[in-house]
Every structure is written in structure tokens, then in C-alpha cells.
Motif scaffolding. Structure first.
Motif, mmCIF file in Angstrom:
data_model
loop_
_atom_site.group_PDB
_atom_site.id
_atom_site.type_symbol
_atom_site.label_atom_id
_atom_site.label_comp_id
_atom_site.label_asym_id
_atom_site.label_seq_id
_atom_site.Cartn_x
_atom_site.Cartn_y
_atom_site.Cartn_z
ATOM 1 N N LYS A 1 49.324 43.947 35.464
ATOM 2 C CA LYS A 1 49.704 45.221 34.722
ATOM 3 C C LYS A 1 51.019 45.634 35.149
ATOM 4 C CE LYS A 1 47.479 48.449 31.880
ATOM 5 N NZ LYS A 1 46.486 49.378 31.485
ATOM 6 N N GLU A 2 51.600 45.879 33.994
ATOM 7 C CA GLU A 2 52.849 46.684 34.168
ATOM 8 C C GLU A 2 52.379 48.092 33.984
ATOM 9 O OE1 GLU A 2 57.271 47.216 32.848
ATOM 10 O OE2 GLU A 2 56.289 45.569 32.076
ATOM 11 N N GLY A 3 52.982 49.190 34.915
ATOM 12 C CA GLY A 3 52.578 50.545 34.652
ATOM 13 C C GLY A 3 51.308 50.656 35.626
ATOM 14 N N GLY A 4 50.279 51.141 34.671
ATOM 15 C CA GLY A 4 48.961 51.395 35.243
ATOM 16 C C GLY A 4 47.979 51.795 34.395
ATOM 17 N N SER A 5 46.966 52.155 34.472
ATOM 18 C CA SER A 5 45.763 52.654 33.793
ATOM 19 C C SER A 5 45.713 54.305 33.480
ATOM 20 C CB SER A 5 44.571 51.816 33.939
ATOM 21 O OG SER A 5 43.414 52.472 32.901
ATOM 22 N N GLY A 6 45.896 54.748 32.595
ATOM 23 C CA GLY A 6 46.153 56.460 32.603
ATOM 24 C C GLY A 6 44.968 56.937 32.144
ATOM 25 N N LYS A 7 43.751 56.084 31.854
ATOM 26 C CA LYS A 7 42.558 56.604 31.517
ATOM 27 C C LYS A 7 41.464 56.398 32.673
ATOM 28 C CE LYS A 7 42.781 55.221 26.532
ATOM 29 N NZ LYS A 7 42.479 54.359 25.734
ATOM 30 N N VAL A 8 40.917 57.331 32.917
ATOM 31 C CA VAL A 8 39.732 57.586 33.898
ATOM 32 C C VAL A 8 38.693 56.505 33.448
ATOM 33 C CG1 VAL A 8 38.106 59.163 35.312
ATOM 34 C CG2 VAL A 8 40.317 60.022 34.314
ATOM 35 N N HIS A 9 38.486 55.880 34.782
ATOM 36 C CA HIS A 9 37.403 54.566 34.575
ATOM 37 C C HIS A 9 36.707 54.144 35.685
ATOM 38 C CE1 HIS A 9 41.094 52.608 35.589
ATOM 39 N NE2 HIS A 9 40.317 51.509 36.151
ATOM 40 N N ILE A 10 35.683 53.686 35.727
ATOM 41 C CA ILE A 10 35.164 52.824 36.669
ATOM 42 C C ILE A 10 35.248 51.413 36.291
ATOM 43 C CG2 ILE A 10 32.870 52.512 37.673
ATOM 44 C CD1 ILE A 10 32.285 55.451 37.588
ATOM 45 N N ASP A 11 35.311 50.334 37.405
ATOM 46 C CA ASP A 11 35.370 49.198 37.007
ATOM 47 C C ASP A 11 33.998 48.535 37.181
ATOM 48 O OD1 ASP A 11 38.142 49.387 36.647
ATOM 49 O OD2 ASP A 11 38.349 48.649 38.628
ATOM 50 N N TRP A 12 33.265 48.700 35.959
ATOM 51 C CA TRP A 12 31.928 48.148 35.990
ATOM 52 C C TRP A 12 31.614 46.860 36.429
ATOM 53 C CZ3 TRP A 12 28.545 51.967 36.404
ATOM 54 C CH2 TRP A 12 29.113 53.296 35.888
ATOM 55 N N ASN A 13 32.541 45.842 35.998
ATOM 56 C CA ASN A 13 32.336 44.437 36.341
ATOM 57 C C ASN A 13 32.489 43.996 37.974
ATOM 58 O OD1 ASN A 13 31.558 43.811 34.043
ATOM 59 N ND2 ASN A 13 33.539 43.192 33.287
ATOM 60 N N ASP A 14 33.085 45.183 38.708
ATOM 61 C CA ASP A 14 33.148 44.725 40.136
ATOM 62 C C ASP A 14 31.805 44.836 40.839
ATOM 63 O OD1 ASP A 14 35.968 45.186 39.348
ATOM 64 O OD2 ASP A 14 36.491 46.222 41.159
ATOM 65 N N ASN A 15 31.769 44.278 42.053
ATOM 66 C CA ASN A 15 30.667 44.156 42.907
ATOM 67 C C ASN A 15 30.669 45.607 43.408
ATOM 68 O OD1 ASN A 15 29.481 43.971 45.592
ATOM 69 N ND2 ASN A 15 28.487 42.309 44.391
ATOM 70 N N ARG A 16 29.752 46.347 43.622
ATOM 71 C CA ARG A 16 29.924 47.715 44.173
ATOM 72 C C ARG A 16 30.106 47.804 45.651
ATOM 73 N NH1 ARG A 16 26.699 51.333 41.798
ATOM 74 N NH2 ARG A 16 26.758 52.476 43.661
ATOM 75 N N ALA A 17 29.776 46.740 46.301
ATOM 76 C CA ALA A 17 29.816 46.646 47.888
ATOM 77 C C ALA A 17 31.137 46.032 48.401
ATOM 78 C CB ALA A 17 28.551 45.878 48.441
#
Length: 120
Positions: free
Chosen positions: A23-39
Motif C-alpha cells: 500500500k502507498e502511504g498507510g492506514s490512518g484508521k485504527v484497526h485490528i487485523d482480524w484475519n491474521d493468526n493471533r500468535a
């Protein structure tokens, strides 16, 4: 190497990353990457020449500058985060992560594919 993986099993990816987001720039919205493996850590690096764009974790009240040549490892499903706006220049961000669904359904044994020699 294997002893280190036994001590820190979250570093054992059991193969390469399943996904790379660019991605160019970045994500300016606070978020959690729910699809990532949590460990399993996501690895973030950026290229370009820019100012601003720090990796922010509001829960901890920290901003981490990620400059060219640096890699940030983060449990992106655990900590809410966002990127501060870039204030100048161009920044391309690469995020390498392991999708939880793919990880949990991956074959834990190595798969060896041999060429079919019976076809002429």
C-alpha cells in the motif's frame, strides 16, 4: 536455529508467508487485523523517502518510526494500530502476514511434488 523455534514457536511460520499486502502511504484508521493468526507476527517494512508515517499503537501510547532498511514485527491481531499520515515524500508499505484460515488448514507435513515421468 531449530532450538530457537522451539523456544519461540510463534516464529515458526511452517513455510513462507501466505500473504503480502502493498500500500502507498498507510492506514490512518485504527484497526485490528482480524484475519491474521493471533500468535504469528506480521512483518512490516517500507521503501521510499518520506517524513511522518509512524506505526502507532494507541493502547500503548507509542509511535514507532519505520525507516527504509528496518522491519517491524507486530502481533497485528492483538494490538489496535494505525499509520500516522506521511507529511512529505512517498512511502510504499509492505506487510507480510499469515492468514489465520489458511494457517489453520495448512498441511503440517512438507509436500514434495515430483515431475510425472510417465507422460511422454
Amino acid at each position: 536455529m531449530f532450538a530457537q523455534l522451539q523456544d519461540r514457536p510463534s516464529l515458526n511460520m511452517k513455510g513462507p508467508f501466505f500473504a503480502v499486502a502493498v500500500k502507498e502511504g498507510g492506514s490512518g484508521k485504527v484497526h485490528i487485523d482480524w484475519n491474521d493468526n493471533r500468535a504469528i507476527y506480521a512483518f512490516i517494512f517500507a521503501v521510499g523517502d518520506w517524513t511522518g508515517g509512524e506505526f502507532c499503537v494507541p493502547q500503548l501510547g507509542i509511535k514507532i518510526p519505520v525507516r527504509p532498511g528496518q522491519v517491524l514485527a507486530v502481533l497485528a491481531r492483538v494490538a489496535a494500530h494505525f499509520s500516522a499520515p506521511t507529511t512529505g515524500g512517498r512511502r510504499i508499505v509492505f506487510t507480510c502476514f499469515t492468514d489465520d484460515l489458511l494457517f489453520n488448514h495448512a498441511n503440517p507435513e512438507p509436500v514434495i511434488v515430483l515431475p510425472d515421468t510417465s507422460i511422454h
